[in-house]
Design a protein around this motif. Structure first.
Motif, mmCIF file in Angstrom:
data_model
loop_
_atom_site.group_PDB
_atom_site.id
_atom_site.type_symbol
_atom_site.label_atom_id
_atom_site.label_comp_id
_atom_site.label_asym_id
_atom_site.label_seq_id
_atom_site.Cartn_x
_atom_site.Cartn_y
_atom_site.Cartn_z
ATOM 1 N N LEU A 1 0.820 -1.211 0.153
ATOM 2 C CA LEU A 1 -0.155 0.048 0.081
ATOM 3 C C LEU A 1 0.908 1.310 0.099
ATOM 4 O O LEU A 1 0.751 2.041 -0.844
ATOM 5 N N LEU A 2 1.954 1.254 0.705
ATOM 6 C CA LEU A 2 2.816 2.598 0.952
ATOM 7 C C LEU A 2 3.468 2.716 -0.336
ATOM 8 O O LEU A 2 3.694 3.848 -0.778
ATOM 9 N N HIS A 3 3.735 1.769 -0.887
ATOM 10 C CA HIS A 3 4.639 1.730 -2.147
ATOM 11 C C HIS A 3 3.775 2.248 -3.445
ATOM 12 O O HIS A 3 4.178 2.932 -4.590
ATOM 13 N N ASP B 1 0.917 9.354 5.964
ATOM 14 C CA ASP B 1 0.394 10.977 5.837
ATOM 15 C C ASP B 1 1.234 11.664 4.702
ATOM 16 O O ASP B 1 0.869 12.526 3.830
ATOM 17 N N HIS B 2 2.773 11.575 4.722
ATOM 18 C CA HIS B 2 3.489 12.096 3.786
ATOM 19 C C HIS B 2 3.190 11.664 2.473
ATOM 20 O O HIS B 2 3.174 12.416 1.417
ATOM 21 N N ALA B 3 3.015 10.164 2.229
ATOM 22 C CA ALA B 3 2.731 9.615 1.071
ATOM 23 C C ALA B 3 1.301 10.232 0.431
ATOM 24 O O ALA B 3 1.370 10.348 -0.754
ATOM 25 N N LEU B 4 0.276 10.253 1.318
ATOM 26 C CA LEU B 4 -0.701 11.050 0.756
ATOM 27 C C LEU B 4 -0.742 12.511 0.687
ATOM 28 O O LEU B 4 -1.797 12.689 -0.163
ATOM 29 N N GLY B 5 0.319 13.136 0.877
ATOM 30 C CA GLY B 5 0.373 14.479 0.543
ATOM 31 C C GLY B 5 -0.299 15.305 1.859
ATOM 32 O O GLY B 5 -0.557 16.655 1.558
ATOM 33 N N HIS B 6 -0.645 14.937 2.940
ATOM 34 C CA HIS B 6 -1.688 15.637 4.182
ATOM 35 C C HIS B 6 -0.658 16.509 4.515
ATOM 36 O O HIS B 6 0.808 16.405 4.810
ATOM 37 N N PRO B 7 -0.971 17.908 4.713
ATOM 38 C CA PRO B 7 -0.042 18.903 5.440
ATOM 39 C C PRO B 7 0.277 18.563 7.026
ATOM 40 O O PRO B 7 -0.681 17.770 7.511
ATOM 41 N N ARG B 8 1.500 19.229 7.295
ATOM 42 C CA ARG B 8 1.525 19.041 8.759
ATOM 43 C C ARG B 8 0.499 19.319 9.690
ATOM 44 O O ARG B 8 -0.088 20.491 9.292
ATOM 45 N N THR B 9 0.116 18.660 10.667
ATOM 46 C CA THR B 9 -0.933 19.091 11.693
ATOM 47 C C THR B 9 -0.810 20.344 12.425
ATOM 48 O O THR B 9 0.336 20.400 12.672
ATOM 49 N N LYS B 10 -1.780 21.025 12.761
ATOM 50 C CA LYS B 10 -1.916 22.410 13.691
ATOM 51 C C LYS B 10 -2.361 21.940 14.938
ATOM 52 O O LYS B 10 -2.724 22.799 15.625
ATOM 53 N N ILE B 11 -2.412 20.630 15.244
ATOM 54 C CA ILE B 11 -2.982 20.253 16.647
ATOM 55 C C ILE B 11 -2.174 20.848 17.521
ATOM 56 O O ILE B 11 -2.753 20.916 18.900
ATOM 57 N N GLY B 12 -0.802 21.024 17.561
ATOM 58 C CA GLY B 12 0.058 21.510 18.576
ATOM 59 C C GLY B 12 -0.480 22.975 18.973
ATOM 60 O O GLY B 12 -0.275 23.275 20.117
ATOM 61 N N ILE B 13 -0.895 23.733 18.142
ATOM 62 C CA ILE B 13 -1.344 25.140 18.243
ATOM 63 C C ILE B 13 -2.480 25.017 19.215
ATOM 64 O O ILE B 13 -2.700 25.966 20.040
ATOM 65 N N ALA B 14 -3.417 24.165 19.014
ATOM 66 C CA ALA B 14 -4.562 24.371 19.378
ATOM 67 C C ALA B 14 -4.429 23.805 20.858
ATOM 68 O O ALA B 14 -4.884 24.295 21.730
ATOM 69 N N ALA B 15 -3.440 22.974 21.031
ATOM 70 C CA ALA B 15 -3.250 22.422 22.592
ATOM 71 C C ALA B 15 -2.331 23.651 23.355
ATOM 72 O O ALA B 15 -2.820 23.778 24.494
ATOM 73 N N PHE B 16 -1.493 24.353 22.493
ATOM 74 C CA PHE B 16 -0.841 25.555 23.333
ATOM 75 C C PHE B 16 -2.065 26.357 23.718
ATOM 76 O O PHE B 16 -2.040 27.215 24.605
ATOM 77 N N LEU B 17 -3.047 26.879 22.798
ATOM 78 C CA LEU B 17 -4.147 27.635 23.125
ATOM 79 C C LEU B 17 -4.919 27.222 24.249
ATOM 80 O O LEU B 17 -5.292 27.980 25.003
ATOM 81 N N PHE B 18 -5.264 26.019 24.160
ATOM 82 C CA PHE B 18 -6.181 25.333 25.314
ATOM 83 C C PHE B 18 -5.352 25.792 26.596
ATOM 84 O O PHE B 18 -5.940 25.926 27.606
#
Length: 175
Positions: free
Chosen positions: A19-21, A46-63
Motif C-alpha cells: 500500500l505504501l509503495h 501522511d507524507h505519501a498521501l500529501g497531507h500537510p503537517r497538523t496544527k494540533i499543537g497550536i490548538a493544544a497550546f491555546l487550550f
C-alpha cells in the motif's frame, strides 16, 4: 468530516508495504485518493498521501494558555481581591503559591479541549450506522478510498491503476 455520499472505488490491500509503495504511483497516474484506512498506524502514510503537517499543537497550546489564564484569574480574584486572605503573613496575591494549581488547570483545559477538538474535527459522534468502506479495515486489510466524482479518469481506468499497483480487490461502494 460530514457524512459521506456518492460513489467510491475501494482498493483493498493485504500488506502495508504494498500500500505504501502503491500510493505515490497511483497519485502520479493522476488519481486523487480521498483517504486510506488501516488497522494500525503506518509510518510515512501522511507524507505519501500529501497531507500537510497538523496544527494540533497550536490548538493544544491555546487550550493550555486559556486554562492557565482562567485558573490564575480565578485564584487572584478570589484570594487577592474579592476575599483577601492573609495566610502566614504572605501577600494575598502571591504568584508562587498559585503555580501548582495553575499547572493542573493548564493540563485539565488542554486535555478536555483536545478531546473535544479531536471529536469535532474527525466528525466522531454516536452513530448507530457507521459508514465503513470495508469492515476488514479494522482487522487485517488496508483500504484505499477514491471518490469518483473528484477524478477525471473513468471507473475502469482507476480500477486498472489500482490492480496494477497491487490491490487484491477493487469494489464500488455507494453511500
Amino acid at each position: 468530516m460530514a457524512a459521506l455520499s456518492g460513489k467510491f472505488l475501494v482498493g483493498v490491500y493485504d500488506d502495508d508495504e504494498k500500500l505504501l509503495h502503491a500510493i505515490p504511483k497511483i497519485r502520479k497516474e493522476g488519481v486523487k485518493i480521498m483517504e486510506v484506512y488501516t488497522p494500525f498506524p503506518i509510518h510515512g502514510l501522511d507524507h505519501a498521501l500529501g497531507h500537510p503537517r497538523t496544527k494540533i499543537g497550536i490548538a493544544a497550546f491555546l487550550f493550555g494558555l486559556l486554562g492557565c489564564t482562567c485558573v490564575l484569574t480565578l485564584m487572584i480574584w478570589t484570594m487577592g481581591v474579592d476575599w483577601p486572605m492573609i495566610v502566614g503573613g504572605k501577600d494575598p496575591i502571591s504568584i508562587p503559591n498559585y503555580i501548582p494549581i495553575s499547572f493542573e488547570g493548564t493540563v485539565l483545559f488542554t486535555a478536555f479541549g483536545m478531546v473535544i477538538t479531536f471529536l469535532i474535527t474527525n466528525g466522531l459522534k454516536p452513530d448507530p450506522y457507521p459508514q465503513l468502506f470495508d469492515k476488514r479495515a479494522t482487522d487485517n486489510k488496508f483500504v484505499m478510498a477514491i471518490e469518483l466524482h473528484n477524478n477525471r479518469m473513468s471507473e475502469d481506468e482507476i480500477t486498472r491503476v489500482l490492480r496494477d499497483n497491487g490491490a487484491e480487490e477493487v469494489n464500488l461502494k455507494q453511500f
